[in-house]
Design an enzyme around this catalytic site. Sequence first.
Site, PDB file in Angstrom:
ATOM      1  N   ARG A 121      36.357 -22.683  17.234  1.00  0.00           N
ATOM      2  CA  ARG A 121      37.419 -22.140  17.704  1.00  0.00           C
ATOM      3  C   ARG A 121      37.309 -21.226  18.885  1.00  0.00           C
ATOM      4  O   ARG A 121      35.834 -20.559  18.904  1.00  0.00           O
ATOM      5  CB  ARG A 121      38.339 -21.286  16.650  1.00  0.00           C
ATOM      6  CG  ARG A 121      39.056 -21.933  15.881  1.00  0.00           C
ATOM      7  CD  ARG A 121      40.489 -22.516  16.687  1.00  0.00           C
ATOM      8  NE  ARG A 121      41.446 -23.355  15.711  1.00  0.00           N
ATOM      9  CZ  ARG A 121      41.176 -24.565  15.381  1.00  0.00           C
ATOM     10  NH1 ARG A 121      40.491 -25.378  15.972  1.00  0.00           N
ATOM     11  NH2 ARG A 121      42.036 -24.968  14.541  1.00  0.00           N
TER      12      ARG A 121
ATOM     13  N   GLU B 122      43.603 -20.276  24.841  1.00  0.00           N
ATOM     14  CA  GLU B 122      44.179 -21.564  25.468  1.00  0.00           C
ATOM     15  C   GLU B 122      45.651 -21.767  25.481  1.00  0.00           C
ATOM     16  O   GLU B 122      46.368 -21.037  24.893  1.00  0.00           O
ATOM     17  CB  GLU B 122      43.836 -22.768  24.354  1.00  0.00           C
ATOM     18  CG  GLU B 122      42.415 -22.934  24.145  1.00  0.00           C
ATOM     19  CD  GLU B 122      41.945 -23.918  23.095  1.00  0.00           C
ATOM     20  OE1 GLU B 122      43.021 -24.562  22.346  1.00  0.00           O
ATOM     21  OE2 GLU B 122      40.891 -23.823  22.612  1.00  0.00           O
TER      22      GLU B 122
ATOM     23  N   HIS C 239      39.789 -29.108  24.626  1.00  0.00           N
ATOM     24  CA  HIS C 239      40.126 -29.069  22.973  1.00  0.00           C
ATOM     25  C   HIS C 239      40.371 -30.489  22.583  1.00  0.00           C
ATOM     26  O   HIS C 239      41.711 -30.870  22.007  1.00  0.00           O
ATOM     27  CB  HIS C 239      41.396 -27.965  22.617  1.00  0.00           C
ATOM     28  CG  HIS C 239      41.251 -27.863  21.145  1.00  0.00           C
ATOM     29  ND1 HIS C 239      41.837 -26.557  20.872  1.00  0.00           N
ATOM     30  CD2 HIS C 239      40.774 -28.298  20.087  1.00  0.00           C
ATOM     31  CE1 HIS C 239      41.708 -26.322  19.360  1.00  0.00           C
ATOM     32  NE2 HIS C 239      40.932 -27.496  18.919  1.00  0.00           N
TER      33      HIS C 239
HETATM   34  C1  GLV Z   1      41.360 -28.758  15.722  1.00  0.00           C
HETATM   35  O1  GLV Z   1      41.041 -27.954  16.295  1.00  0.00           O
HETATM   36  C2  GLV Z   1      41.689 -28.574  14.209  1.00  0.00           C
HETATM   37  O2  GLV Z   1      41.355 -27.622  13.603  1.00  0.00           O
HETATM   38  O3  GLV Z   1      41.918 -29.652  13.672  1.00  0.00           O
END
Ligand code: GLV
Length: 313
Positions: A225, A254, A272
């Site tokens: 994250r 984001e 991401h």
């Molecule tokens: C993506 O970032 C997830 O947590 O699946």
Amino acid sequence: MRVVSTSSLPIDLAGQVTARFESAAVVVPDHWIGVERCDLAEADALVCLLLDRIDASVIARAPKLRVVANCAVGYDNVDVDALTSAGIALTNTPDVLTEATAELAFALMLAAARRLPEGEALVRSGTWQGWRLDQLLGIQLLGKTLGIIGLGRIGQAMRRRAEAFGMRVIFADPHAPGALSIDQVFAQADVVSLHCPLTPETRNLVNAERLAAMKSTAIVVNTSRGACVDEDALVDALTGGRIFAAALDVFAREPEIAVRLRSCPRLVLAPHIGSATTEARTQMAQLCADGVIAVLSGSRPRNLVNAEVVFRG
Ligand code: GLV
């Protein structure tokens, strides 16, 4: 019975739910519309994305809600305590995205070590003058030390890949035997890769002090994250040449990416996409459907996050 999704999904949620509950209404938009725009007044189940903030205000709009299926393994977008107090089950999507995310983290490590984006930009610019003995020198990974922060499912998948590449692996994890401290990992590793959830303890885990303690040849990779990294401190370390490179798939705010990040040297950027394979995303959506159907059938879903919620079959 009503099932609401905040997004389109790569599976037939309506078909699967109505195969089990004939009269169910299933609302699936043709793209992500966000939970704010969903009518939750009659919803028994909600399928959402990590882009949706699920908190008390959402619960207040959904008096009949029994399950939230978060289509992600991380659930820092969800106020879990608020759901638990309201007796609402939360499911996530572990396991099915483990290998995809480790593959992306590995790809980012390789891209940073071998300066792939710089090389690509040079070729695309049309200004490449040809092979040079000292051109775009990177770092060999064989024999180097990978430091994994968070030796959970994805961290372990990263470890397997690194060991196959002849890297030594060290790790920090409050639950893993043999773990070092986070500071020891930063001081010793050639590459640090984050595989921890975002919690109050991991927020800004990569900070100025830890970056200063790294080797000048070190690389930081983040597929967890964004808020686990102090982005200003990382940009300072890269522009000051205090570490070799970094690669980020996730960002603190984001989809806003600060100009400083976008123009930062030696920084590989991805939008991401850790779990963005057809295989993983399809199975993630399927786990959401399974969780919704389980809870609405009165049984305990496989990927229940808040185990305190009671099921009546
Ligand atoms: C993506 O970032 C997830 O947590 O699946």
